[in-house]
Write an enzyme that holds these catalytic residues in place. Structure first.
Site, PDB file in Angstrom:
ATOM      1  N   LYS A  93       3.170 -10.950  35.866  1.00 39.09           N
ATOM      2  CA  LYS A  93       2.196 -10.930  34.665  1.00 39.09           C
ATOM      3  C   LYS A  93       2.524 -11.112  33.229  1.00 39.09           C
ATOM      4  O   LYS A  93       1.496 -10.903  32.403  1.00 39.09           O
ATOM      5  CB  LYS A  93       0.339 -10.399  34.774  1.00 39.09           C
ATOM      6  CG  LYS A  93       0.154 -10.324  36.995  1.00 39.09           C
ATOM      7  CD  LYS A  93      -1.151 -10.148  36.456  1.00 39.09           C
ATOM      8  CE  LYS A  93      -1.615 -10.197  37.926  1.00 39.09           C
ATOM      9  NZ  LYS A  93      -1.179  -9.655  39.098  1.00 39.09           N
ATOM     10  N   ARG A  94       3.688 -11.471  33.288  1.00 42.80           N
ATOM     11  CA  ARG A  94       4.243 -11.562  32.148  1.00 42.80           C
ATOM     12  C   ARG A  94       4.317 -12.786  31.415  1.00 42.80           C
ATOM     13  O   ARG A  94       3.640 -13.623  31.994  1.00 42.80           O
ATOM     14  CB  ARG A  94       6.068 -11.267  32.115  1.00 42.80           C
ATOM     15  CG  ARG A  94       6.521 -10.072  33.186  1.00 42.80           C
ATOM     16  CD  ARG A  94       6.273  -9.047  31.527  1.00 42.80           C
ATOM     17  NE  ARG A  94       7.111  -8.455  32.062  1.00 42.80           N
ATOM     18  CZ  ARG A  94       6.429  -7.112  32.616  1.00 42.80           C
ATOM     19  NH1 ARG A  94       5.378  -7.104  33.836  1.00 42.80           N
ATOM     20  NH2 ARG A  94       7.783  -5.575  33.475  1.00 42.80           N
TER      21      ARG A  94
END
Length: 267
Positions: A93-94
């Site tokens: 979840k960058r």
């Protein structure tokens, strides 16, 4: 791993299962040591037990990052166990400014041999663009998630649309169905049909089936396309099917059960 290769694996295995490797040391079976060695033995046996039924594996990086340098080494070792014919997803979840996202993309697509990464679109195109520059790699964008807090932003109205709809429409302008997938929670089955109408050909990564209560049948009926177009993730229901010495056999049985149901939807 390109789109056609994923589709081929779905047809070959008669499954669209993504097994999540959200391994917690404190939940390891009693037969294994509660340390890195035990974690790696567990992951290896789980992978071997489920590989016949899994077209993808999703590694939640937070479960490894929490241990610092050793955790990263365990994650890298775990990746080496994964079969070549499976999609390797970094659930990281960058999403950050462009030059930072470039470093994240290199970390997960060059240093670590992941095929895909989950991203947050909140900071806009320049935060996602660096990931899209890699050939045969996938950007899996958060769209409509299964957590309770999704209601804080995702279903708010924005320019006459729900925010998640605006996100999907906008992100689709940045890449193609050969590069982009979207995360849609299985506990949001009532919305998934509408999402499929927005993006008829994209793959959807669907967490929430199993321990979180999502229905495989409901989500498949709502969102399957001609290629299936779904990766149904199950983590806890497979990983912790048993806390005894038979944990691998129990994991295989749970994965097989899901695959048998999935096969009924594959023509």
């Amino acid at each position: 791993m390109n789109k056609q290769e994923i589709i081929s694996q779905i047809n070959a295995k008669k499954s669209y299962l993504c097994t999540g490797l959200d391994t917690q040391i404190e939940k390891l079976p009693v037969s294994l040591s509660r340390d890195g060695k035990g974690l790696l033995n567990f992951n290896k046996e789980i992978i071997q037990a489920t590989s016949a039924y899994s077209v993808a594996y999703k590694v939640n990086t937070a479960f490894y990052e929490q241990y610092g340098r050793e955790g990263w080494e365990w994650m890298e070792e775990t990746l080496s166990y994964l079969p070549d014919n499976t999609l390797k997803i970094a659930d990281a979840k960058r999403g950050d400014i462009g030059n930072t996202s470039s470093m994240y993309a290199k970390a997960f697509f060059e240093t670590l041999p992941f095929d895909a990464i989950t991203v947050s679109p909140y900071m806009g195109e320049d935060s996602i663009r660096p990931f899209l520059e890699f050939e045969n790699k996938w950007v899996i964008c958060l769209a409509l998630t299964s957590n309770a807090g999704h209601a804080d932003f995702q279903i708010s109205e924005y320019e006459g649309k729900k925010l998640y709809e605006k996100v999907i429409e906008t992100v689709c302008k940045w890449g193609t169905e050969e590069q982009l997938m979207f995360v849609v929670g299985a506990t949001r089955a009532e919305k998934v049909k509408e999402i499929r109408e927005l993006i008829p050909n994209h793959f959807l990564l669907v967490p929430g089936v199993g321990a979180q209560g999502g229905s495989l049948e409901d989500i498949t009926n709502a969102a399957a396309n001609k290629d299936i177009g779904l990766l149904i993730n199950a983590s806890r229901s497979i990983l912790y099917a048993s806390s005894e010495e038979d944990f691998a056999e129990a994991a295989a049985a749970e994965a097989k059960k899901m695959a048998i149901e999935m096969a009924t939807f594959i023509k």
